[in-house]
Motif scaffolding. Structure first.
Motif, PDB file in Angstrom:
ATOM      1  N   ALA A 196       0.831  -1.188   0.000  1.00 15.74           N
ATOM      2  CA  ALA A 196       0.000   0.000   0.000  1.00 15.74           C
ATOM      3  C   ALA A 196       0.872   1.247   0.000  1.00 15.74           C
ATOM      4  N   GLY A 197       0.277   2.321  -0.381  1.00 12.92           N
ATOM      5  CA  GLY A 197       0.945   3.604  -0.264  1.00 12.92           C
ATOM      6  C   GLY A 197       1.947   3.895  -1.359  1.00 12.92           C
ATOM      7  N   ILE A 198       2.716   4.933  -1.110  1.00  9.57           N
ATOM      8  CA  ILE A 198       3.671   5.441  -2.091  1.00  9.57           C
ATOM      9  C   ILE A 198       4.733   4.397  -2.416  1.00  9.57           C
ATOM     10  N   MET A 199       5.297   3.758  -1.384  1.00  8.25           N
ATOM     11  CA  MET A 199       6.348   2.766  -1.641  1.00  8.25           C
ATOM     12  C   MET A 199       5.790   1.611  -2.462  1.00  8.25           C
ATOM     13  N   GLY A 200       4.573   1.185  -2.173  1.00  5.44           N
ATOM     14  CA  GLY A 200       3.970   0.102  -2.934  1.00  5.44           C
ATOM     15  C   GLY A 200       3.808   0.457  -4.399  1.00  5.44           C
ATOM     16  N   ARG A 201       3.360   1.659  -4.667  1.00  8.42           N
ATOM     17  CA  ARG A 201       3.219   2.097  -6.068  1.00  8.42           C
ATOM     18  C   ARG A 201       4.576   2.207  -6.748  1.00  8.42           C
ATOM     19  N   LEU A 202       5.568   2.686  -6.004  1.00  4.01           N
ATOM     20  CA  LEU A 202       6.915   2.777  -6.553  1.00  4.01           C
ATOM     21  C   LEU A 202       7.440   1.390  -6.914  1.00  4.01           C
ATOM     22  N   VAL A 203       7.290   0.454  -6.000  1.00  3.78           N
ATOM     23  CA  VAL A 203       7.772  -0.906  -6.244  1.00  3.78           C
ATOM     24  C   VAL A 203       7.037  -1.533  -7.416  1.00  3.78           C
ATOM     25  N   ASP A 204       5.721  -1.451  -7.426  1.00  8.93           N
ATOM     26  CA  ASP A 204       4.941  -2.060  -8.501  1.00  8.93           C
ATOM     27  C   ASP A 204       5.283  -1.449  -9.857  1.00  8.93           C
ATOM     28  N   GLY A 205       5.370  -0.136  -9.924  1.00 11.26           N
ATOM     29  CA  GLY A 205       5.684   0.534 -11.182  1.00 11.26           C
ATOM     30  C   GLY A 205       7.095   0.240 -11.654  1.00 11.26           C
ATOM     31  N   THR A 206       8.025   0.244 -10.725  1.00 13.59           N
ATOM     32  CA  THR A 206       9.415  -0.019 -11.083  1.00 13.59           C
ATOM     33  C   THR A 206       9.590  -1.459 -11.543  1.00 13.59           C
ATOM     34  N   ARG A 207       8.950  -2.392 -10.857  1.00 14.93           N
ATOM     35  CA  ARG A 207       9.061  -3.800 -11.228  1.00 14.93           C
ATOM     36  C   ARG A 207       8.589  -4.006 -12.666  1.00 14.93           C
ATOM     37  N   GLY A 208       7.514  -3.331 -13.031  1.00 18.22           N
ATOM     38  CA  GLY A 208       6.994  -3.462 -14.383  1.00 18.22           C
ATOM     39  C   GLY A 208       7.914  -2.868 -15.434  1.00 18.22           C
ATOM     40  N   MET A 209       8.639  -1.829 -15.082  1.00 13.82           N
ATOM     41  CA  MET A 209       9.500  -1.154 -16.052  1.00 13.82           C
ATOM     42  C   MET A 209      10.883  -1.791 -16.168  1.00 13.82           C
ATOM     43  N   VAL A 210      11.495  -2.095 -15.038  1.00 19.38           N
ATOM     44  CA  VAL A 210      12.888  -2.529 -15.093  1.00 19.38           C
ATOM     45  C   VAL A 210      13.178  -3.786 -14.290  1.00 19.38           C
ATOM     46  N   GLY A 211      12.182  -4.464 -13.798  1.00 21.76           N
ATOM     47  CA  GLY A 211      12.385  -5.713 -13.091  1.00 21.76           C
ATOM     48  C   GLY A 211      12.871  -5.532 -11.666  1.00 21.76           C
ATOM     49  N   GLU A 212      13.315  -6.626 -11.085  1.00 17.83           N
ATOM     50  CA  GLU A 212      13.720  -6.632  -9.678  1.00 17.83           C
ATOM     51  C   GLU A 212      14.912  -5.725  -9.387  1.00 17.83           C
ATOM     52  N   ALA A 213      15.844  -5.600 -10.312  1.00 19.65           N
ATOM     53  CA  ALA A 213      16.988  -4.702 -10.090  1.00 19.65           C
ATOM     54  C   ALA A 213      16.502  -3.277  -9.896  1.00 19.65           C
ATOM     55  N   GLY A 214      15.515  -2.879 -10.675  1.00 20.96           N
ATOM     56  CA  GLY A 214      14.943  -1.541 -10.540  1.00 20.96           C
ATOM     57  C   GLY A 214      14.224  -1.363  -9.222  1.00 20.96           C
ATOM     58  N   VAL A 215      13.590  -2.430  -8.748  1.00 18.19           N
ATOM     59  CA  VAL A 215      12.923  -2.369  -7.448  1.00 18.19           C
ATOM     60  C   VAL A 215      13.946  -2.084  -6.356  1.00 18.19           C
ATOM     61  N   GLU A 216      15.083  -2.751  -6.413  1.00 12.90           N
ATOM     62  CA  GLU A 216      16.108  -2.522  -5.399  1.00 12.90           C
ATOM     63  C   GLU A 216      16.656  -1.103  -5.470  1.00 12.90           C
ATOM     64  N   VAL A 217      16.800  -0.569  -6.683  1.00 15.32           N
ATOM     65  CA  VAL A 217      17.239   0.822  -6.829  1.00 15.32           C
ATOM     66  C   VAL A 217      16.200   1.757  -6.201  1.00 15.32           C
ATOM     67  N   GLY A 218      14.946   1.498  -6.475  1.00  9.15           N
ATOM     68  CA  GLY A 218      13.873   2.312  -5.908  1.00  9.15           C
ATOM     69  C   GLY A 218      13.847   2.241  -4.392  1.00  9.15           C
ATOM     70  N   ARG A 219      14.033   1.050  -3.844  1.00  6.70           N
ATOM     71  CA  ARG A 219      14.064   0.886  -2.389  1.00  6.70           C
ATOM     72  C   ARG A 219      15.249   1.650  -1.792  1.00  6.70           C
ATOM     73  N   ARG A 220      16.389   1.631  -2.483  1.00  5.23           N
ATOM     74  CA  ARG A 220      17.565   2.346  -1.979  1.00  5.23           C
ATOM     75  C   ARG A 220      17.321   3.857  -1.981  1.00  5.23           C
TER      76      ARG A 220
END
Length: 100
Positions: free
Chosen positions: A2-26
């Motif tokens: 939920a929330g902003i982080m959830g949208r960031l993770v979901d959107g990033t995963r769709g665009m650049v995969g798991e590596a992008g998710v880790e970049v977003g989390r960082r």
């Protein structure tokens, strides 16, 4: 998620995969870490100004002494609450080991 982080993770995963998710989390973790530095720092500036007056020999009024004590206690509580929140996973499970 939920929330902003959830949208960031979901959107990033769709665009650049798991590596992008880790970049977003960082990036998110870095932003949170910076906010933790800023918030108590602002209070610290007020506390330091009052302490500087006492160190120069000025006597603080009863109200100023109360304010100094209150600000000091609030800064400690705020810092502890921010650290506890982070250690418990923060929003969307950002781990404490991702914090600098």
């Amino acid at each position: 998620m939920a929330g902003i982080m959830g949208r960031l993770v979901d959107g990033t995963r769709g665009m650049v995969g798991e590596a992008g998710v880790e970049v977003g989390r960082r990036v998110y973790a870095d932003g949170y870490d910076r906010a933790v530095e800023i918030s108590p720092g602002v209070l610290g500036q007020k506390i330091d100004a009052l302490m500087k007056r006492t160190m120069s020999g000025d006597r603080l009024s009863d109200q100023e002494l109360f304010l100094l004590g209150s600000l000091t206690e609030f800064r400690e509580e705020l810092t502890q609450a921010l650290n506890d929140f982070w250690e418990q996973g923060g929003p969307s499970g950002v781990r404490s080991d991702e914090r600098r």
